[in-house]
Write an enzyme that holds these catalytic residues in place. Structure first.
Site, PDB file in Angstrom:
ATOM      1  N   ARG A  57     -28.293  94.520   8.507  1.00 34.33           N
ATOM      2  CA  ARG A  57     -26.907  94.356   8.942  1.00 34.33           C
ATOM      3  C   ARG A  57     -26.130  93.368   8.098  1.00 34.33           C
ATOM      4  O   ARG A  57     -25.003  93.645   7.673  1.00 34.33           O
ATOM      5  CB  ARG A  57     -26.859  93.840  10.396  1.00 34.33           C
ATOM      6  CG  ARG A  57     -27.043  94.881  11.428  1.00 34.33           C
ATOM      7  CD  ARG A  57     -27.784  94.312  12.628  1.00 34.33           C
ATOM      8  NE  ARG A  57     -29.157  94.060  12.233  1.00 34.33           N
ATOM      9  CZ  ARG A  57     -30.108  94.978  12.295  1.00 34.33           C
ATOM     10  NH1 ARG A  57     -29.853  96.159  12.770  1.00 34.33           N
ATOM     11  NH2 ARG A  57     -31.332  94.719  11.873  1.00 34.33           N
ATOM     12  N   THR A  58     -26.711  92.206   7.887  1.00 30.54           N
ATOM     13  CA  THR A  58     -25.912  91.131   7.296  1.00 30.54           C
ATOM     14  C   THR A  58     -25.548  91.470   5.853  1.00 30.54           C
ATOM     15  O   THR A  58     -24.383  91.433   5.459  1.00 30.54           O
ATOM     16  CB  THR A  58     -26.673  89.794   7.390  1.00 30.54           C
ATOM     17  OG1 THR A  58     -27.064  89.617   8.741  1.00 30.54           O
ATOM     18  CG2 THR A  58     -25.806  88.636   6.952  1.00 30.54           C
ATOM     19  N   LYS A  87     -40.139  82.851 -10.818  1.00 34.30           N
ATOM     20  CA  LYS A  87     -40.670  82.062 -11.951  1.00 34.30           C
ATOM     21  C   LYS A  87     -40.618  80.568 -11.657  1.00 34.30           C
ATOM     22  O   LYS A  87     -40.920  79.757 -12.517  1.00 34.30           O
ATOM     23  CB  LYS A  87     -39.835  82.346 -13.203  1.00 34.30           C
ATOM     24  CG  LYS A  87     -39.790  83.795 -13.611  1.00 34.30           C
ATOM     25  CD  LYS A  87     -38.878  83.934 -14.821  1.00 34.30           C
ATOM     26  CE  LYS A  87     -38.633  85.394 -15.142  1.00 34.30           C
ATOM     27  NZ  LYS A  87     -37.535  85.541 -16.114  1.00 34.30           N
ATOM     28  N   ARG A 108     -29.183  84.178   1.935  1.00 27.24           N
ATOM     29  CA  ARG A 108     -30.125  84.129   3.063  1.00 27.24           C
ATOM     30  C   ARG A 108     -31.450  83.634   2.502  1.00 27.24           C
ATOM     31  O   ARG A 108     -31.917  84.132   1.467  1.00 27.24           O
ATOM     32  CB  ARG A 108     -30.303  85.494   3.702  1.00 27.24           C
ATOM     33  CG  ARG A 108     -31.490  85.529   4.663  1.00 27.24           C
ATOM     34  CD  ARG A 108     -31.563  86.799   5.441  1.00 27.24           C
ATOM     35  NE  ARG A 108     -30.517  86.852   6.463  1.00 27.24           N
ATOM     36  CZ  ARG A 108     -30.440  87.803   7.387  1.00 27.24           C
ATOM     37  NH1 ARG A 108     -31.342  88.761   7.428  1.00 27.24           N
ATOM     38  NH2 ARG A 108     -29.468  87.807   8.284  1.00 27.24           N
ATOM     39  N   HIS A 136     -27.081  80.751  11.685  1.00 19.28           N
ATOM     40  CA  HIS A 136     -26.628  82.044  11.170  1.00 19.28           C
ATOM     41  C   HIS A 136     -25.168  82.189  11.624  1.00 19.28           C
ATOM     42  O   HIS A 136     -24.852  82.971  12.523  1.00 19.28           O
ATOM     43  CB  HIS A 136     -27.512  83.142  11.760  1.00 19.28           C
ATOM     44  CG  HIS A 136     -27.348  84.490  11.123  1.00 19.28           C
ATOM     45  ND1 HIS A 136     -26.319  84.808  10.259  1.00 19.28           N
ATOM     46  CD2 HIS A 136     -28.096  85.628  11.245  1.00 19.28           C
ATOM     47  CE1 HIS A 136     -26.434  86.077   9.886  1.00 19.28           C
ATOM     48  NE2 HIS A 136     -27.508  86.591  10.463  1.00 19.28           N
TER      49      HIS A 136
HETATM   50  C1  NCD Z   1     -30.890  88.152  12.865  1.00 14.57           C
HETATM   51  C2  NCD Z   1     -31.392  87.190  11.796  1.00 14.57           C
HETATM   52  O1  NCD Z   1     -31.623  87.581  10.650  1.00 14.57           O
HETATM   53  O2  NCD Z   1     -31.523  86.024  12.145  1.00 14.57           O
HETATM   54  N1  NCD Z   1     -30.528  89.403  12.346  1.00 14.57           N
HETATM   55  C3  NCD Z   1     -29.225  89.585  11.969  1.00 14.57           C
HETATM   56  O3  NCD Z   1     -28.779  89.046  10.982  1.00 14.57           O
HETATM   57  N2  NCD Z   1     -28.456  90.332  12.753  1.00 14.57           N
HETATM   58  C4  NCD Z   1     -31.762  88.254  14.061  1.00 14.57           C
HETATM   59  C5  NCD Z   1     -33.217  88.518  13.866  1.00 14.57           C
HETATM   60  O4  NCD Z   1     -33.704  88.730  12.766  1.00 14.57           O
HETATM   61  O5  NCD Z   1     -33.906  88.507  14.878  1.00 14.57           O
END
Ligand code: NCD
Length: 480
Positions: A57-58, A87, A108, A136
């Site tokens: 999703r993100t 590396k 991320r 997040h």
């Molecule tokens: C979440 C995350 O990556 O923290 N997912 C997301 O971005 N919607 C939730 C999860 O992984 O449980």
């Protein structure tokens, strides 16, 4: 302050008014998307998506958002193996390279504080798309947008946070936002996976807020009565879960049935097995109720069911047809939300943010501690530990007011209570005069913050040439 050029690392980087401005602009973006109107605000701009952890999703919605705005994307979906991180390159160097290819970087990373380090080094805006179990913030923007769309307002809603509240970064950002917007938060943690103490303390000290809590035992007894299914973390993480250890700072007694009956929103999360390094407990037959149709009867008729997704086994598929299940909508809102955010941070959209009215936030100014000696962050997953041997990050803390002496890591926000202190003022360079004291002694009040030296252990104090004083053992009352 405008948005252009800023980073978004924590949801607390934005005021309530700024969050509302993002949601308002997302509304405009959403209408344009629905009507098929072109909004090429970011033609000629580039986004780098640097993902060291899996994402559907993100990353998908950030990239889609950028394309919808006419911009382009350089994508690193498996940066841990496909970027020079493999590396041994540091995050600091990677973002300094990418800033010459991209106008904005979305990162991320599995280490807590990684996005902050990226922001410290990059000259382009950095967006935190999840840093370990820390925060997040853009998921929270999607969550707030969904709540506002579905309920009109966030203020006054009762939101039950369900599942893994310890490692779930989405709930950490969300809990701050809910507190700030005046929602009532009810925590229903899996045993041993409670909201971290540091998050609770920050909620209390900065937002004057204490969430209510459901005890796992109460939940289990309730579930017994309604004959519901149970879940336990699936293998290979089927750890025995520990005995209850409830936070004593917010021991609000609640009646479980009454509490659930008043809940407007249940926000379900999966167990973040990938962040668990060791079995969290001792009891073997622990389980946790799955959210299914039967269980939902405990709630109001119109309770909204949310989940940041992905789901594993904590939320039954039968709820997909329930009209108040909005988790796929929540994910869909990722596109307009991230369009709005990106356009604002790149200065392509201007939106008037009203001056703060009555701030809900108590702005506490903390002294900083960047010790020359080794007080370390206690969190093994903190970037200050993980990148330590690369010698470009040193531990840095905010010093909280009050006792016991508490340092909050500026990267991951975990807290530590170092046992020994000294002063740089009184020994006047004479080695013989250098003494260390217990941080629990009256000396903590005597030493000015700018002169404070802090040690993580006695041996460290001695290695730095400090000698034991008569106040090196804990005796708060022992005053001269
Ligand atoms: C979440 C995350 O990556 O923290 N997912 C997301 O971005 N919607 C939730 C999860 O992984 O449980």
């Amino acid at each position: 302050m405008g948005f252009a050029g800023r980073d978004l690392i924590s949801i607390n980087d934005f005021t309530n008014e700024e969050i509302e401005a993002v949601l308002d602009l997302a509304d405009q973006m959403n209408s344009a998307l629905e009507e098929g109107r072109r909004i090429e605000l970011l033609r000629g701009k580039d986004m780098a998506t640097l993902f060291y952890e899996p994402s559907t999703r993100t990353r998908g919605s950030f990239e889609r958002a950028m394309h919808k705005l006419g911009g382009e994307v350089i994508s690193f979906p498996e940066a841990q193996t496909t970027s020079s991180a493999a590396k041994g390159e540091t995050i600091a160097d990677t973002v300094r390279v990418l800033e010459s290819y991209a106008d904005i970087i979305v990162i991320r990373h599995p280490w807590e504080g990684a996005a902050k380090v990226a922001a410290d080094y990059a000259r382009v805006p950095i967006i935190n798309a999840g840093d370990g179990g820390h925060e997040h913030p853009t998921q929270t923007l999607c969550d707030l947008y969904t709540l506002r769309k579905e309920n009109g307002t966030i203020k006054g809603l009762t939101v039950c946070l369900w599942g893994d509240l310890k490692y779930g970064r989405t709930v950490h950002s969300l809990i701050y936002a809910l507190a700030r917007f005046g929602a009532e938060v009810l925590c229903a943690p899996m045993r041993g996976l409670d909201v971290p103490e540091a998050v609770l303390r920050k909620l209390g000290s900065e937002y004057n807020y204490a969430p209510k809590k459901v005890k796992p035992d109460d939940l289990n007894s309730l579930m017994g009565e309604v004959d519901a299914l149970y879940i336990a973390p699936s293998k290979p993480y089927s750890f025995p879960l520990p005995s209850p250890d409830f936070d004593t700072t917010s021991s609000v007694e609640i009646d479980i049935r009454e509490a659930l009956g008043k809940t407007d929103v249940i926000y379900v999360t999966r167990v973040q097995t990938e962040r668990m390094t060791k079995p969290p407990g001792t009891e073997s037959k622990e389980s946790y109720p799955i959210v299914n149709g039967r269980f939902l009867q405990e709630f109001k008729k119109k309770t909204l069911v949310m989940h940041p997704l992905p789901r594993v086994n904590e939320l039954a598929y039968e709820l997909d047809k329930y009209p108040r299940s909005v988790y796929f909508q929540q994910a869909a809102y990722g596109v307009p939300i991230r369009m709005a955010l990106t356009a604002l941070l790149l200065g392509a959209s201007e939106i008037r943010v009203p001056e703060k009215s009555a701030p809900l936030v108590t702005k506490t100014v903390y002294a900083r501690y960047k010790g020359a000696f080794g007080v370390e962050c206690p969190n093994p997953n903190c970037i200050s530990k993980q990148e330590r041997e690369k010698h470009y990050i040193s531990p840095e803390f905010k010093m909280l007011e009050g006792e016991p002496l508490t340092l909050r890591c500026v990267y991951c926000e975990h807290e530590t209570h170092p046992p020994f202190i000294a002063t740089s003022e009184w020994h006047q360079g004479v080695l013989e005069n250098r003494r260390y004291y217990s941080s629990d002694s009256f000396m903590l009040e005597r030493i000015k913050p700018e002169n404070l030296i802090i040690f993580g252990s006695e041996s460290e104090a001695q290695a730095q040439g400090f000698k034991r004083s008569r106040y090196a053992t804990t005796h708060k009352k022992a005053r001269r």
